[in-house]
Design an enzyme around this catalytic site. Structure first.
Site, PDB file in Angstrom:
ATOM      1  N   THR A   1      42.666 121.605  73.466  1.00 15.11           N
ATOM      2  CA  THR A   1      41.897 120.359  73.475  1.00 15.11           C
ATOM      3  C   THR A   1      42.686 119.320  72.688  1.00 15.11           C
ATOM      4  O   THR A   1      43.421 119.670  71.766  1.00 15.11           O
ATOM      5  CB  THR A   1      40.524 120.538  72.803  1.00 15.11           C
TER       6      THR A   1
ATOM      7  N   GLU B   1      36.681 122.896  77.473  1.00 11.42           N
ATOM      8  CA  GLU B   1      35.931 124.119  77.155  1.00 11.42           C
ATOM      9  C   GLU B   1      35.050 124.595  78.299  1.00 11.42           C
ATOM     10  O   GLU B   1      34.510 125.699  78.256  1.00 11.42           O
ATOM     11  CB  GLU B   1      35.039 123.872  75.923  1.00 11.42           C
TER      12      GLU B   1
ATOM     13  N   LYS C   1      23.908 104.532  64.374  1.00  7.78           N
ATOM     14  CA  LYS C   1      22.578 104.801  63.815  1.00  7.78           C
ATOM     15  C   LYS C   1      22.092 103.561  63.084  1.00  7.78           C
ATOM     16  O   LYS C   1      22.496 103.274  61.977  1.00  7.78           O
ATOM     17  CB  LYS C   1      22.647 106.021  62.902  1.00  7.78           C
TER      18      LYS C   1
ATOM     19  N   TRP D   1      18.882 105.124  67.474  1.00 10.13           N
ATOM     20  CA  TRP D   1      20.251 105.412  67.898  1.00 10.13           C
ATOM     21  C   TRP D   1      20.650 104.445  69.011  1.00 10.13           C
ATOM     22  O   TRP D   1      19.918 104.285  69.988  1.00 10.13           O
ATOM     23  CB  TRP D   1      20.358 106.846  68.447  1.00 10.13           C
TER      24      TRP D   1
HETATM   25  P1  ADP Z   1      38.660 116.888  79.819  1.00 10.45           P
HETATM   26  O1  ADP Z   1      39.971 117.436  79.445  1.00 10.45           O
HETATM   27  O2  ADP Z   1      37.990 117.600  80.934  1.00 10.45           O
HETATM   28  O3  ADP Z   1      38.559 115.386  79.920  1.00 10.45           O
HETATM   29  P2  ADP Z   1      38.092 116.936  77.113  1.00 10.45           P
HETATM   30  O4  ADP Z   1      37.839 118.244  76.519  1.00 10.45           O
HETATM   31  O5  ADP Z   1      39.356 116.209  76.839  1.00 10.45           O
HETATM   32  O6  ADP Z   1      37.839 117.203  78.610  1.00 10.45           O
HETATM   33  O7  ADP Z   1      36.949 115.915  76.805  1.00 10.45           O
HETATM   34  C1  ADP Z   1      35.630 116.250  77.109  1.00 10.45           C
HETATM   35  C2  ADP Z   1      34.728 115.111  76.702  1.00 10.45           C
HETATM   36  O8  ADP Z   1      34.980 113.984  77.536  1.00 10.45           O
HETATM   37  C3  ADP Z   1      33.288 115.411  76.921  1.00 10.45           C
HETATM   38  O9  ADP Z   1      32.757 116.174  75.875  1.00 10.45           O
HETATM   39  C4  ADP Z   1      32.696 114.012  77.000  1.00 10.45           C
HETATM   40  O10 ADP Z   1      32.508 113.455  75.720  1.00 10.45           O
HETATM   41  C5  ADP Z   1      33.775 113.249  77.691  1.00 10.45           C
HETATM   42  N1  ADP Z   1      33.457 113.136  79.124  1.00 10.45           N
HETATM   43  C6  ADP Z   1      33.918 113.880  80.136  1.00 10.45           C
HETATM   44  N2  ADP Z   1      33.428 113.461  81.314  1.00 10.45           N
HETATM   45  C7  ADP Z   1      32.608 112.412  81.028  1.00 10.45           C
HETATM   46  C8  ADP Z   1      31.790 111.531  81.811  1.00 10.45           C
HETATM   47  N3  ADP Z   1      31.716 111.617  83.134  1.00 10.45           N
HETATM   48  N4  ADP Z   1      31.078 110.594  81.162  1.00 10.45           N
HETATM   49  C9  ADP Z   1      31.148 110.465  79.822  1.00 10.45           C
HETATM   50  N5  ADP Z   1      31.900 111.245  79.043  1.00 10.45           N
HETATM   51  C10 ADP Z   1      32.623 112.213  79.632  1.00 10.45           C
END
Ligand code: ADP
Length: 542
Positions: A185, A330, A439, A444
């Site tokens: 990540t 994840e 906040k 929120w």
């Molecule tokens: P990826 O590599 O699949 O982008 P990451 O682990 O880098 O995933 O990031 C995941 C995070 O990205 C999620 O927990 C969320 O906060 C954000 N995210 C992913 N898809 C969306 C979406 N469609 N809208 C808003 N946030 C998103």
């Protein structure tokens, strides 16, 4: 009593073996790093993945060894996906956009034995060589004619290795829970953590990507995977495409609007997938040149929230359906997809887009819930929002080498770090990252909501909203925005625009303009950096 059904393991190799045999002629088209467009097909990818497995075997690669890749989306990367995982080793995709120290940390943490590198990244490896002591060799993804001059003494040539083998190789069979790939990540704070996928989880995830209410990938598609293969396995598209023999179109290093548009039109792309920043560039190019998409039917937008204005441009302006998807490294990464339901058919386009802006419904296999501060589940009423938790057969059970400790609760739920709502139809909407919510006086405010609304203001191309400390309200929102080139939009224009859609207490206290916003290696707004840059900022209301 157990059922009397064959217990055949779900293996990555079975995907490519299937398409090699049954969709042998279907093309995999790549913009190569060397320059020209390259064309191959599933028959050849299967054959060359086998040759690669033979070659790696001779180099001493064994079951469970980690093999790194630092590469763009392309056919050789696809051969590595199947060759490495197919032989029972672990394909560790490394994000080249990370800081060099992070790359060194990841390679050493993963204990990569060999690393495949695209030509572009040879200088990166050269700069890091003193920190990557345990890597036995770097395999440059090119042929002898293009091998670079280099001071590295352990460079190998991909084509030479592959072409020395005969491909007479049967994919080995092993336990389906065997690890197949590893992806760290991005880690905006602390060190990156490794998510270790299994053969079984990846195959199950592929069924979901192919399912009609997943991403609906099929043999009739030509897929432009803009989402990088080092970013949550390009959202699982290479595996899913092999599962159904869909044509794959890979952009290589060229992800600018003109290059993507040209590929889409030339290769009859029907489905594309990428993050909003990519589509922003593409749509900019399309608008400036008054272009149309002649074959594209669907586009998957995920990684960050798809702004309403972007969804409207695709759907209303171009007749391209948007599948808004949510997931994380994840979660393999597919967690939810925003397909419309039968009952939405007769709604107006505006009402349908009200649904499209949500992050979508869980696909079968993933369970989703939201909980309050006390850990109790909150109602699925589309209003209550809380911590989003997931569970399922392609969700992580813990990070590689136990980093981050225990990550599941007693009932097996994984806390995503996102905050959202779930409506009675199961559509989830992310309201924020838990660390980004503002906040204000016990209420929120969703930074994402304000950002999306600000983006709808003419003249604004990108916007980030962060919390600024406030003596009375604890925190208040600040908009940090980028203007369209030469546009005269002012702070007052933005605030006035927001008054139409936000409640008074949600309105930002100030708007500042910058030339550029910082992004993470995966193209998301880097709010930690913004919080740092604006830590001494005083709101006019304070
Ligand atoms: P990826 O590599 O699949 O982008 P990451 O682990 O880098 O995933 O990031 C995941 C995070 O990205 C999620 O927990 C969320 O906060 C954000 N995210 C992913 N898809 C969306 C979406 N469609 N809208 C808003 N946030 C998103």
């Amino acid at each position: 009593m157990l059922g009397l059904i064959q217990d055949r393991p779900l293996l990555i190799s079975s995907l490519i073996e299937y398409s090699g045999l049954n969709h042998g002629d279907v093309e995999i088209v790549s913009r190569s790093v060397e320059g020209p467009i390259h064309r191959t097909n599933y028959r050849n990818v299967n054959l060359r993945a086998k040759k690669l497995a033979q070659a790696l075997g001779k180099l001493g690669v064994e079951l469970g060894d980690r093999i790194g890749t630092i590469a763009w989306n392309g056919y050789r990367h696809m051969e590595i996906y199947f060759g490495v995982s197919g032989m029972g080793a672990v394909c560790h995709t490394i994000n080249p956009r990370l800081f060099p120290e992070q790359i060194a940390y990841i390679v050493n943490h993963a204990e990569d034995k060999y690393i495949f590198v695209d030509l572009t990244f040879v200088p990166l490896i050269e700069a890091l060589k003193d920190h990557l002591k345990n890597v036995k060799g770097f395999i440059v993804m090119t042929d002898e004619a293009h091998m670079p001059e280099s001071a590295l003494d352990n460079l190998l040539c991909y084509e030479t290795l592959v072409e020395a083998e005969d491909g007479d190789y049967a994919w080995p069979q092993f336990d389906e829970m065997t690890a197949c790939s590893l992806c760290y990540t991005s880690g905006t704070t602390g060190n990156p953590k490794g998510v270790l996928y299994a053969n079984r989880s990846t195959v199950l995830h592929s069924f979901c990507v192919c399912a009609n209410d997943g991403l609906g990938v099929s043999n009739r598609d030509s897929i432009l995977a803009v989402v990088p293969m080092f970013h949550a396995n390009a959202w699982g598209l290479p595996y899913a495409a092999a599962m159904c023999g869909a044509k794959m179109v890979m952009p290589g290093a060229a992800m600018d609007g003109p290059s993507l548009y040209e590929l889409m039109e030339a290769e009859g792309v029907t489905l594309s997938a990428g993050v909003p920043t990519i589509w922003m560039m593409l749509l900019g190019h399309v608008k400036e040149n008054n272009l149309k998409f002649s074959t594209m039917k669907r586009t998957v937008i995920g990684g960050s929230a798809a702004p309403r204005s972007m969804i409207e441009t695709f759907v209303d302006g171009h007749g391209v359906e948007v599948i808004h998807a949510w997931g994380m490294t994840e979660t393999s990464p597919l967690g939810t997809t925003g397909n419309l339901l039968k009952k939405h058919e007769n709604l107006s386009e505006k009402e349908r887009t009200d649904i499209r802006v949500k992050q979508g419904r869980t696909v079968f296999g993933v369970e989703l819930k939201i909980t309050g501060d006390d850990g109790e589940e909150l109602p699925r009423d589309g209003v209550a929002f809380g911590d989003l938790k997931v569970r399922g057969p392609w969700i992580t059970s813990g990070y590689f080498k136990g980093e981050g400790g225990q990550v599941l609760d007693d009932d097996g739920w994984f806390t995503t770090g996102d905050v959202g709502t779930i409506d009675p139809d199961g559509y989830m909407q992310i309201t924020d990252r838990s660390k980004d919510v503002i906040k204000s006086g016990g209420e929120w405010i969703s930074s994402i909501d304000v950002e999306n609304e600000a983006l709808g203001c003419p003249g604004i191309v990108e916007a980030a909203v962060i919390a600024i400390p406030h003596p009375k309200w604890d925190e208040r929102p600040l908009v940090i925005a980028v203007k369209e080139k030469d546009h005269a939009v002012t702070r007052e224009d933005v605030l006035h625009h927001l008054e139409n859609s936000l409640a008074k207490w949600q309105l930002p206290d100030d708007v500042v303009f910058v030339d550029e916003l910082p992004h993470t290696a995966t193209g998301k707004l880097l709010k930690t950096k913004l919080r740092e840059d604006f830590k001494d900022y005083k709101l006019p209301t304070a």
